[in-house]
Design an enzyme around this catalytic site. Structure first.
Site, short mmCIF file in Angstrom:
data_model
loop_
_atom_site.label_atom_id
_atom_site.label_comp_id
_atom_site.label_asym_id
_atom_site.label_seq_id
_atom_site.Cartn_x
_atom_site.Cartn_y
_atom_site.Cartn_z
N LYS A 1 0.83 -1.21 0.00
CA LYS A 1 0.00 0.00 0.00
C LYS A 1 0.87 1.26 0.00
O LYS A 1 0.63 2.19 -0.77
CB LYS A 1 -0.90 0.02 1.25
CG LYS A 1 -1.64 1.32 1.45
CD LYS A 1 -2.50 1.31 2.70
CE LYS A 1 -1.83 1.88 3.91
NZ LYS A 1 -1.77 3.36 3.96
N ASN A 2 1.87 1.28 0.87
CA ASN A 2 2.67 2.50 1.00
C ASN A 2 3.59 2.75 -0.18
O ASN A 2 4.26 3.77 -0.24
CB ASN A 2 3.47 2.47 2.32
CG ASN A 2 2.55 2.60 3.52
OD1 ASN A 2 1.40 3.04 3.38
ND2 ASN A 2 3.02 2.20 4.68
N ARG B 1 -5.13 10.72 3.90
CA ARG B 1 -4.15 11.74 4.21
C ARG B 1 -2.99 11.74 3.22
O ARG B 1 -2.45 12.78 2.88
CB ARG B 1 -3.61 11.52 5.62
CG ARG B 1 -2.75 12.66 6.05
CD ARG B 1 -1.84 12.32 7.17
NE ARG B 1 -1.03 13.48 7.48
CZ ARG B 1 0.12 13.73 6.89
NH1 ARG B 1 0.59 12.93 5.98
NH2 ARG B 1 0.79 14.82 7.22
N CYS C 1 -5.03 13.22 11.85
CA CYS C 1 -5.73 11.96 11.60
C CYS C 1 -5.74 11.17 12.88
O CYS C 1 -5.39 11.69 13.93
CB CYS C 1 -5.06 11.18 10.48
SG CYS C 1 -3.56 10.39 11.02
N ARG D 1 -0.45 15.45 12.05
CA ARG D 1 0.52 15.02 11.03
C ARG D 1 0.85 16.23 10.18
O ARG D 1 0.26 16.45 9.12
CB ARG D 1 -0.04 13.86 10.22
CG ARG D 1 -0.16 12.60 11.09
CD ARG D 1 -0.77 11.45 10.37
NE ARG D 1 0.19 10.71 9.57
CZ ARG D 1 -0.08 9.53 9.00
NH1 ARG D 1 -1.27 9.00 9.15
NH2 ARG D 1 0.82 8.91 8.29
N PRO D 2 1.85 17.00 10.63
CA PRO D 2 2.19 18.23 9.92
C PRO D 2 2.75 17.96 8.52
O PRO D 2 3.22 16.86 8.25
CB PRO D 2 3.27 18.86 10.81
CG PRO D 2 3.82 17.75 11.64
CD PRO D 2 2.72 16.73 11.78
N ILE D 3 2.67 18.98 7.65
CA ILE D 3 3.27 18.83 6.31
C ILE D 3 4.25 19.97 6.03
O ILE D 3 4.53 20.28 4.88
CB ILE D 3 2.19 18.75 5.20
CG1 ILE D 3 1.26 19.97 5.23
CG2 ILE D 3 1.39 17.47 5.28
CD1 ILE D 3 0.44 20.10 3.95
N ASP D 4 4.75 20.59 7.10
CA ASP D 4 5.68 21.71 6.93
C ASP D 4 6.91 21.32 6.11
O ASP D 4 7.39 22.10 5.28
CB ASP D 4 6.09 22.28 8.30
CG ASP D 4 6.65 21.20 9.22
OD1 ASP D 4 6.00 20.14 9.36
OD2 ASP D 4 7.74 21.40 9.77
N LEU D 5 7.40 20.11 6.29
CA LEU D 5 8.61 19.69 5.56
C LEU D 5 8.30 19.51 4.07
O LEU D 5 9.13 19.82 3.21
CB LEU D 5 9.18 18.39 6.13
CG LEU D 5 9.60 18.45 7.60
CD1 LEU D 5 10.01 17.07 8.10
CD2 LEU D 5 10.76 19.42 7.78
N ASP E 1 4.41 1.24 11.89
CA ASP E 1 3.24 0.51 11.39
C ASP E 1 3.13 -0.90 11.97
O ASP E 1 2.08 -1.53 11.86
CB ASP E 1 3.28 0.42 9.86
CG ASP E 1 2.75 1.69 9.21
OD1 ASP E 1 2.28 2.58 9.93
OD2 ASP E 1 2.82 1.79 7.98
N ILE F 1 7.51 7.87 16.52
CA ILE F 1 7.14 8.55 15.27
C ILE F 1 5.87 9.37 15.42
O ILE F 1 5.79 10.52 15.00
CB ILE F 1 6.97 7.53 14.11
CG1 ILE F 1 8.21 6.65 13.96
CG2 ILE F 1 6.66 8.24 12.80
CD1 ILE F 1 9.48 7.35 13.55
N ARG G 1 -8.70 -0.17 4.54
CA ARG G 1 -7.82 0.80 3.89
C ARG G 1 -6.50 0.15 3.50
O ARG G 1 -5.84 0.60 2.56
CB ARG G 1 -7.51 1.97 4.85
CG ARG G 1 -8.63 2.98 4.98
CD ARG G 1 -8.14 4.14 5.81
NE ARG G 1 -6.81 4.52 5.39
CZ ARG G 1 -5.81 4.85 6.21
NH1 ARG G 1 -5.99 4.90 7.49
NH2 ARG G 1 -4.63 5.17 5.73
#
Ligand code: UD1
Length: 419
Positions: A22-23, A92, A116, A121-125, A307, A329, A399
């Site tokens: 999936k990933n 996400r 979530c 779950r930031p997305i600044d990077l 995970d 994490i 999912r």
């Protein structure tokens, strides 16, 4: 509202082939946007997250069709660069489309993916990496508007302060559309990143270094149609191995590279399982209750995967001995613990740590999945427990797992999906 009805205590025996990862498939599907032609992907798992990604590709003007485990995507004629909020909310990881759309069309509009079930779950990077390549990004009322600056995109060095998997993938995709050289320093080293590189290279992109902390991309060249096979899912494999460890028995998994699971295999071996690995196969046999092991600390690859934390915890909770877990994490990744306690588990959580004291055997209970891997953990625990368990909220599990119940029945488990 269907649920799993599981009668625990049956040992698992037999062979299973794991599905595609999936990933890996989600970023690769986003990468198909970079190719103005047909991409044929084999070993694509049939998951709700994959269906949602195909819906996004269609909405953008691409063609996306599935036949068995093969998905054909043709993004020759894109008609839009915006993704509506309801599709962004569904998944996400759709933030990965930002880099791909920027590279292909020079513009992308999508809603902020937000937090979530695992906590913020930031997305600044992600955004800093795209800005470094020449993107102008406006964040307004939950929307992200991203377009290339007037001078255009340009490859350059990107330093990630945390080896974020998503930020590394977004930067790789955007960099493919940037003339010149991009170097990603401090990149995530997960096998799925190497798989994304494998796809991009097969399509003609010049990408090297994935799997190490430095990735180099010579961007700006045109990509061409490609046929590619997605790697096997190491987390799905970890789930079946933990299930067999908890329920005892002897299983062989094929279609997964053992060296992508070294940290998980080491834990299972220390807990008393016997493991054998081949080129693309892993065999596990488990006869006695699992023992406690050295602290399990989640970490970026090649460390223990976040995970697999809930899944291993579920197996050890029904064993004997103590094991300390440290989740490094995500902030909120112990939501399965309350459910495991309903089965008689003895687990004490304090901040990022969870102390598991094996109780010998868990008992059946009525449970609710809280998130994807947490839900799978409940199934693992139920297979080793005494009596009947019902697991509700299967949408989380679906999912990320194709045919979980069917595969477990193949191994001899007593599990039914009740509509
Ligand atoms: C993570 C996992 C990945 C797993 C996926 C789904 C790691 C390193 N990554 O990937 O293996 O498959 O969840 O469960 O285990 N962060 C920031 N800013 C950002 C991006 C990330 O601060 O812009 C932080 C996150 O809060 C987190 C860490 O970096 O603490 C790693 O996040 P990241 O690797 O990006 O997560 P995913 O890509 O979602």
């Amino acid at each position: 509202m269907s649920y799993y009805e599981i009668q625990g205590g049956r040992s698992l025996y037999g062979t299973l082939e794991v599905h595609g990862a999936k990933n890996s498939v989600l970023p690769i599907l986003a990468a198909c946007l970079l190719v103005p032609g047909q991409c044929v992907l084999h070993n694509c798992p049939d998951l709700s997250d994959v269906s949602a990604t195909l819906d996004i590709l269609r909405l953008l003007g691409g063609r996306a069709e599935r036949e068995g485990d093969t998905v054909v995507v043709d993004a020759s004629a894109l008609i839009r660069s915006s993704i509506p909020e309801h599709l962004m909310r569904e998944m996400r990881s759709s933030v990965i489309f930002l880099g791909a759309l920027l590279a292909r069309l020079g513009t992308a509009e999508l809603s902020y993916p937000g937090g979530c079930e695992l906590g913020p779950r930031p997305i600044d990077l992600h955004l800093a990496a795209l800005r470094a390549l020449g993107a102008e990004i406006l964040e307004e009322q939950g929307a992200l508007c991203c377009r290339r600056c007037r001078k255009g995109l340009q490859g350059r060095e990107i330093c990630l302060s945390i080896p974020s998997v998503g930020a590394t993938e977004n930067a790789m995709l955007a960099a493919c559309g940037c003339p010149g050289q991009t170097t990603i320093v401090g990149a995530a080293q997960e096998p799925e990143i190497a798989d994304l590189q494998g796809f991009l290279r097969a399509a003609g992109a010049q990408v090297t270094g994935a799997g190490t902390s430095t990735i180099t991309i010579q961007g700006g060249g045109a990509l061409h149609p490609v046929e590619y096979r997605v790697m096997g899912d190491r987390i799905e494999a970890a789930t079946y191995l933990c299930a067999a460890a908890a329920a005892r028995g002897e299983v062989e998994l094929t279609g997964v590279a053992p060296d992508t699971l070294t940290a998980v295999l080491a834990c299972l071996e220390r807990a008393g399982c016997t493991l054998r690995t081949g080129g693309e196969s892993i065999s596990l046999s488990s006869a006695a209750p699992l023992g406690g092991i050295e602290p399990v600390r989640t970490a970026p690859y090649p460390g223990f995967p976040t995970d697999a934390q809930a899944i291993l915890m579920a197996a050890l909770a029904g064993g004997k001995g103590n094991t300390l877990f440290v989740e490094n994490i995500f902030d909120s990744r112990y939501r399965h613990v309350d459910e495991l306690r309903r089965m008689g588990a003895d687990i004490q959580v304090a901040g990022r740590t969870a102390m598991v004291s094996g109780v010998g055997r868990l008992h059946g209970a009525s449970l609710r999945s809280t998130d994807l891997r947490g839900g799978a953990a409940l199934v693992v625990a139920a297979l080793g427990a005494e009596g009947a368990t019902q697991v509700f909220e299967l949408r989380h599990i679906k999912r990320g797992y194709q045919d979980l119940d069917k595969n477990l029945r193949t191994l001899g488990a007593d599990i039914q999906e009740v509509p």
